[in-house]
Design a protein around this motif. Structure first.
Motif, PDB file in Angstrom:
ATOM      1  N   ASP A  11       0.821  -1.211   0.000  1.00 17.58           N
ATOM      2  CA  ASP A  11       0.000   0.000   0.000  1.00 17.58           C
ATOM      3  C   ASP A  11       0.860   1.267   0.000  1.00 17.58           C
ATOM      4  O   ASP A  11       0.374   2.342  -0.326  1.00 17.58           O
ATOM      5  CB  ASP A  11      -0.929   0.027   1.212  1.00 17.58           C
ATOM      6  N   GLU A  12       2.134   1.128   0.363  1.00 13.77           N
ATOM      7  CA  GLU A  12       3.040   2.270   0.411  1.00 13.77           C
ATOM      8  C   GLU A  12       3.904   2.390  -0.845  1.00 13.77           C
ATOM      9  O   GLU A  12       4.704   3.315  -0.943  1.00 13.77           O
ATOM     10  CB  GLU A  12       3.937   2.164   1.642  1.00 13.77           C
ATOM     11  N   TRP A  13       3.778   1.471  -1.786  1.00 13.16           N
ATOM     12  CA  TRP A  13       4.580   1.517  -3.002  1.00 13.16           C
ATOM     13  C   TRP A  13       4.209   2.733  -3.835  1.00 13.16           C
ATOM     14  O   TRP A  13       3.031   3.022  -4.040  1.00 13.16           O
ATOM     15  CB  TRP A  13       4.354   0.281  -3.856  1.00 13.16           C
ATOM     16  N   VAL A  14       5.211   3.410  -4.374  1.00 14.48           N
ATOM     17  CA  VAL A  14       4.970   4.543  -5.257  1.00 14.48           C
ATOM     18  C   VAL A  14       4.289   4.064  -6.535  1.00 14.48           C
ATOM     19  O   VAL A  14       3.414   4.730  -7.072  1.00 14.48           O
ATOM     20  CB  VAL A  14       6.305   5.263  -5.586  1.00 14.48           C
ATOM     21  N   THR A  15       4.665   2.879  -7.028  1.00 17.99           N
ATOM     22  CA  THR A  15       4.119   2.349  -8.284  1.00 17.99           C
ATOM     23  C   THR A  15       3.037   1.309  -8.041  1.00 17.99           C
ATOM     24  O   THR A  15       2.652   0.587  -8.964  1.00 17.99           O
ATOM     25  CB  THR A  15       5.239   1.723  -9.137  1.00 17.99           C
ATOM     26  N   THR A  21       2.954  -6.486 -13.267  1.00 20.01           N
ATOM     27  CA  THR A  21       3.983  -6.746 -14.267  1.00 20.01           C
ATOM     28  C   THR A  21       3.763  -8.110 -14.911  1.00 20.01           C
ATOM     29  O   THR A  21       3.020  -8.951 -14.378  1.00 20.01           O
ATOM     30  CB  THR A  21       5.384  -6.726 -13.621  1.00 20.01           C
ATOM     31  N   GLY A  22       4.424  -8.339 -16.030  1.00 19.76           N
ATOM     32  CA  GLY A  22       4.343  -9.636 -16.701  1.00 19.76           C
ATOM     33  C   GLY A  22       4.791 -10.784 -15.812  1.00 19.76           C
ATOM     34  O   GLY A  22       4.096 -11.803 -15.720  1.00 19.76           O
ATOM     35  N   PRO A  23       5.950 -10.642 -15.142  1.00 20.32           N
ATOM     36  CA  PRO A  23       6.377 -11.713 -14.238  1.00 20.32           C
ATOM     37  C   PRO A  23       5.398 -11.969 -13.101  1.00 20.32           C
ATOM     38  O   PRO A  23       5.160 -13.117 -12.727  1.00 20.32           O
ATOM     39  CB  PRO A  23       7.730 -11.229 -13.708  1.00 20.32           C
ATOM     40  N   GLN A  24       4.808 -10.905 -12.544  1.00 23.03           N
ATOM     41  CA  GLN A  24       3.798 -11.089 -11.499  1.00 23.03           C
ATOM     42  C   GLN A  24       2.621 -11.890 -12.046  1.00 23.03           C
ATOM     43  O   GLN A  24       2.135 -12.812 -11.401  1.00 23.03           O
ATOM     44  CB  GLN A  24       3.268  -9.743 -10.991  1.00 23.03           C
ATOM     45  N   GLU A  25       2.147 -11.509 -13.225  1.00 27.67           N
ATOM     46  CA  GLU A  25       0.988 -12.179 -13.811  1.00 27.67           C
ATOM     47  C   GLU A  25       1.275 -13.654 -14.065  1.00 27.67           C
ATOM     48  O   GLU A  25       0.460 -14.527 -13.752  1.00 27.67           O
ATOM     49  CB  GLU A  25       0.588 -11.488 -15.114  1.00 27.67           C
ATOM     50  N   THR A  44      -3.623  -4.408  -9.800  1.00 25.47           N
ATOM     51  CA  THR A  44      -2.478  -3.504  -9.737  1.00 25.47           C
ATOM     52  C   THR A  44      -1.267  -4.294  -9.235  1.00 25.47           C
ATOM     53  O   THR A  44      -1.402  -5.438  -8.767  1.00 25.47           O
ATOM     54  CB  THR A  44      -2.744  -2.342  -8.757  1.00 25.47           C
ATOM     55  N   LYS A  45      -0.097  -3.658  -9.293  1.00 24.68           N
ATOM     56  CA  LYS A  45       1.112  -4.301  -8.764  1.00 24.68           C
ATOM     57  C   LYS A  45       0.935  -4.663  -7.290  1.00 24.68           C
ATOM     58  O   LYS A  45       1.308  -5.756  -6.863  1.00 24.68           O
ATOM     59  CB  LYS A  45       2.320  -3.365  -8.898  1.00 24.68           C
ATOM     60  N   ALA A  46       0.372  -3.740  -6.523  1.00 25.25           N
ATOM     61  CA  ALA A  46       0.192  -3.980  -5.087  1.00 25.25           C
ATOM     62  C   ALA A  46      -0.800  -5.109  -4.841  1.00 25.25           C
ATOM     63  O   ALA A  46      -0.550  -5.994  -4.012  1.00 25.25           O
ATOM     64  CB  ALA A  46      -0.276  -2.703  -4.390  1.00 25.25           C
ATOM     65  N   GLN A  47      -1.917  -5.116  -5.562  1.00 30.28           N
ATOM     66  CA  GLN A  47      -2.917  -6.172  -5.387  1.00 30.28           C
ATOM     67  C   GLN A  47      -2.342  -7.527  -5.791  1.00 30.28           C
ATOM     68  O   GLN A  47      -2.573  -8.533  -5.114  1.00 30.28           O
ATOM     69  CB  GLN A  47      -4.160  -5.868  -6.222  1.00 30.28           C
ATOM     70  N   ALA A  48      -1.586  -7.554  -6.887  1.00 26.10           N
ATOM     71  CA  ALA A  48      -0.974  -8.804  -7.343  1.00 26.10           C
ATOM     72  C   ALA A  48       0.009  -9.323  -6.306  1.00 26.10           C
ATOM     73  O   ALA A  48       0.039 -10.517  -6.004  1.00 26.10           O
ATOM     74  CB  ALA A  48      -0.282  -8.598  -8.687  1.00 26.10           C
ATOM     75  N   GLU A  50       0.004  -8.808  -3.062  1.00 23.27           N
ATOM     76  CA  GLU A  50      -0.728  -9.326  -1.907  1.00 23.27           C
ATOM     77  C   GLU A  50      -1.359 -10.686  -2.208  1.00 23.27           C
ATOM     78  O   GLU A  50      -1.339 -11.584  -1.364  1.00 23.27           O
ATOM     79  CB  GLU A  50      -1.787  -8.315  -1.472  1.00 23.27           C
ATOM     80  N   LEU A  51      -1.887 -10.849  -3.423  1.00 24.92           N
ATOM     81  CA  LEU A  51      -2.480 -12.132  -3.793  1.00 24.92           C
ATOM     82  C   LEU A  51      -1.401 -13.207  -3.929  1.00 24.92           C
ATOM     83  O   LEU A  51      -1.613 -14.352  -3.532  1.00 24.92           O
ATOM     84  CB  LEU A  51      -3.278 -11.990  -5.090  1.00 24.92           C
ATOM     85  N   ILE A  52      -0.240 -12.835  -4.462  1.00 29.27           N
ATOM     86  CA  ILE A  52       0.878 -13.782  -4.543  1.00 29.27           C
ATOM     87  C   ILE A  52       1.244 -14.256  -3.139  1.00 29.27           C
ATOM     88  O   ILE A  52       1.409 -15.459  -2.904  1.00 29.27           O
ATOM     89  CB  ILE A  52       2.092 -13.156  -5.264  1.00 29.27           C
ATOM     90  N   ASP A  53       1.367 -13.336  -2.197  1.00 29.30           N
ATOM     91  CA  ASP A  53       1.696 -13.713  -0.816  1.00 29.30           C
ATOM     92  C   ASP A  53       0.663 -14.683  -0.253  1.00 29.30           C
ATOM     93  O   ASP A  53       1.011 -15.696   0.370  1.00 29.30           O
ATOM     94  CB  ASP A  53       1.776 -12.474   0.085  1.00 29.30           C
ATOM     95  N   GLU A  54      -0.603 -14.385  -0.479  1.00 25.36           N
ATOM     96  CA  GLU A  54      -1.680 -15.239   0.018  1.00 25.36           C
ATOM     97  C   GLU A  54      -1.620 -16.634  -0.603  1.00 25.36           C
ATOM     98  O   GLU A  54      -1.733 -17.653   0.089  1.00 25.36           O
ATOM     99  CB  GLU A  54      -3.035 -14.596  -0.298  1.00 25.36           C
ATOM    100  N   LEU A  55      -1.411 -16.684  -1.919  1.00 23.99           N
ATOM    101  CA  LEU A  55      -1.394 -17.983  -2.598  1.00 23.99           C
ATOM    102  C   LEU A  55      -0.129 -18.773  -2.287  1.00 23.99           C
ATOM    103  O   LEU A  55      -0.152 -20.002  -2.300  1.00 23.99           O
ATOM    104  CB  LEU A  55      -1.556 -17.788  -4.111  1.00 23.99           C
ATOM    105  N   GLN A  56       0.977 -18.087  -1.996  1.00 16.39           N
ATOM    106  CA  GLN A  56       2.185 -18.799  -1.579  1.00 16.39           C
ATOM    107  C   GLN A  56       1.933 -19.542  -0.275  1.00 16.39           C
ATOM    108  O   GLN A  56       2.387 -20.665  -0.098  1.00 16.39           O
ATOM    109  CB  GLN A  56       3.360 -17.831  -1.415  1.00 16.39           C
ATOM    110  N   VAL A  57       1.201 -18.920   0.629  1.00 15.44           N
ATOM    111  CA  VAL A  57       0.867 -19.579   1.895  1.00 15.44           C
ATOM    112  C   VAL A  57      -0.034 -20.776   1.616  1.00 15.44           C
ATOM    113  O   VAL A  57       0.185 -21.872   2.147  1.00 15.44           O
ATOM    114  CB  VAL A  57       0.197 -18.584   2.872  1.00 15.44           C
ATOM    115  N   ARG A  58      -1.042 -20.585   0.778  1.00 17.12           N
ATOM    116  CA  ARG A  58      -1.998 -21.664   0.487  1.00 17.12           C
ATOM    117  C   ARG A  58      -1.337 -22.843  -0.209  1.00 17.12           C
ATOM    118  O   ARG A  58      -1.716 -23.990   0.031  1.00 17.12           O
ATOM    119  CB  ARG A  58      -3.138 -21.137  -0.384  1.00 17.12           C
ATOM    120  N   THR A  59      -0.352 -22.573  -1.078  1.00 16.66           N
ATOM    121  CA  THR A  59       0.282 -23.650  -1.839  1.00 16.66           C
ATOM    122  C   THR A  59       1.565 -24.165  -1.186  1.00 16.66           C
ATOM    123  O   THR A  59       2.086 -25.195  -1.607  1.00 16.66           O
ATOM    124  CB  THR A  59       0.628 -23.188  -3.266  1.00 16.66           C
ATOM    125  N   GLY A  60       2.077 -23.458  -0.183  1.00 10.04           N
ATOM    126  CA  GLY A  60       3.328 -23.859   0.452  1.00 10.04           C
ATOM    127  C   GLY A  60       4.557 -23.402  -0.304  1.00 10.04           C
ATOM    128  O   GLY A  60       5.670 -23.729   0.074  1.00 10.04           O
TER     129      GLY A  60
END
Length: 68
Positions: A11-15, A21-25, A44-48, A50-60
């Motif tokens: 939430d504090e990221w300037v961008t 980004t493509g790699p995030q997607e 957005t980059k920030a939303q992606a 946060e979702l990556i963090d959440e799914l990393q926990v779910r998938t290990g």
């Protein structure tokens, strides 16, 4: 010796409001497939991030001792 840099809240990221980004997607779709969920469009980059963090926990993935 390298001092670890504390993670900055997306939430504090300037961008953070820019489109993800493509790699995030790409990684997000990999994680979503493993977790059996769908990736919402228009993240957005920030939303992606946060979702990556959440799914990393779910998938290990990205967790010490995880299977990924």
């Amino acid at each position: 010796m390298v001092t670890p840099v504390p993670d900055k809240d997306p939430d504090e990221w300037v961008t953070g409001e820019e489109p993800m980004t493509g790699p995030q997607e790409s990684y997000l779709h990999t994680l979503a497939r493993e977790a059996g969920v769908e990736v919402p469009g228009g993240l957005t980059k920030a939303q992606a991030s946060e979702l990556i963090d959440e799914l990393q926990v779910r998938t290990g993935r990205g967790v010490a001792g995880g299977s990924g």
